[in-house]
Design a protein around this motif. Sequence first.
Motif, short mmCIF file in Angstrom:
data_model
loop_
_atom_site.label_atom_id
_atom_site.label_comp_id
_atom_site.label_asym_id
_atom_site.label_seq_id
_atom_site.Cartn_x
_atom_site.Cartn_y
_atom_site.Cartn_z
N ALA A 123 1.12 -1.37 0.26
CA ALA A 123 -0.30 0.05 0.08
C ALA A 123 0.93 1.01 0.62
CB ALA A 123 -0.95 0.28 0.99
N ALA A 124 2.36 1.01 0.65
CA ALA A 124 2.21 2.55 0.79
C ALA A 124 3.53 3.13 -0.30
CB ALA A 124 3.94 2.48 2.00
N LEU A 125 3.80 1.40 -1.50
CA LEU A 125 4.79 1.65 -2.34
C LEU A 125 3.64 2.35 -3.33
CD1 LEU A 125 6.78 -1.54 -2.02
CD2 LEU A 125 7.28 0.70 -1.76
N GLU A 126 2.83 2.17 -3.25
CA GLU A 126 1.68 2.30 -4.04
C GLU A 126 1.28 4.15 -4.07
OE1 GLU A 126 -1.82 -0.43 -4.91
OE2 GLU A 126 -0.07 -1.90 -5.79
N SER A 127 1.85 4.75 -2.84
CA SER A 127 0.78 6.11 -1.79
C SER A 127 1.61 7.09 -3.27
CB SER A 127 0.81 5.93 -0.86
OG SER A 127 1.03 7.71 -0.14
N PRO A 128 0.97 8.02 -3.35
CA PRO A 128 1.53 8.99 -4.51
C PRO A 128 2.42 9.81 -3.61
CG PRO A 128 -1.02 8.85 -4.50
CD PRO A 128 -0.44 7.41 -3.76
N PHE A 130 4.05 8.25 -1.16
CA PHE A 130 5.72 7.97 -1.51
C PHE A 130 6.74 8.24 -2.23
CE2 PHE A 130 4.23 5.94 3.01
CZ PHE A 130 5.13 6.50 3.69
N VAL A 131 5.77 7.37 -3.72
CA VAL A 131 6.13 7.43 -5.39
C VAL A 131 7.21 8.52 -5.62
CG1 VAL A 131 5.32 6.95 -7.53
CG2 VAL A 131 4.06 5.54 -5.83
N ASP A 132 6.04 9.67 -5.00
CA ASP A 132 7.43 11.19 -5.60
C ASP A 132 8.53 11.44 -4.11
OD1 ASP A 132 5.08 11.93 -6.69
OD2 ASP A 132 4.46 13.58 -5.63
N LEU A 133 8.28 10.68 -2.91
CA LEU A 133 9.46 10.71 -2.58
C LEU A 133 10.64 9.79 -3.30
CD1 LEU A 133 10.77 11.60 0.49
CD2 LEU A 133 9.31 9.19 1.66
N PHE A 134 9.84 8.57 -3.29
CA PHE A 134 11.10 7.36 -4.12
C PHE A 134 12.11 7.92 -5.84
CE2 PHE A 134 8.43 4.53 -1.72
CZ PHE A 134 8.64 4.89 -0.50
N ASN A 135 10.48 8.76 -5.66
CA ASN A 135 11.54 9.51 -6.86
C ASN A 135 12.58 10.38 -6.94
OD1 ASN A 135 9.90 7.07 -8.60
ND2 ASN A 135 8.61 8.47 -8.48
#
Length: 135
Positions: A123-128, A130-135
Motif C-alpha cells: 500500500a505504501a509503495l502505491e501511495s502517491p 511515497f512514490v514522489d518521495l522515492f522518485n
Amino acid sequence: MNSRLVNENPIVYPKKQGRVRTDQSNTDEDIKDPEHSELTLEDLRVITKESVEVDDAKSYVRVTLTPTLPHCHVPHLIGLCIYSKLLKSLPTRFKVDVRVAPGSHATEAAVNKQLGDKERIAAALESPYFVDLFN
C-alpha cells in the motif's frame, strides 16, 4: 520536513573502497537520507556492505539498517526506500526482507513489524506521497 533536524550533526563516514562504479553509475543508485538529503545511507553507515545478505540460489535478499540515532523518527521510511529500490532493481523472483539492526532503535520491534507487513508495504509503495518521495 521540518526545519529543525533531529540529528543536526550526524557522523559522516568515508566510503569504503571496493564498490565498483561504472560509467553508467550515478547518484540515483544511492538512497539519500530523508533528513540530510545531501548524504546517502552509505555515508551515514545506515547501510553497509556487511548489512546486506544475498542468497541468489534461494532468491532472497535481507538488508539490516542501523538508524543514526536510537530515537530516529524515520527508520520505517528508510526501510520503505530500500524496499522500493530493491523491488525496482531485482528480478521479481527475489524475496526482500528489510529489518532494523537488533538494539539499534528504541522502537525496533514496532518498526520491524511495520517493515514485515507485506500488505502495508504494498500500500505504501502505491501511495502517491511515497512514490514522489522515492522518485
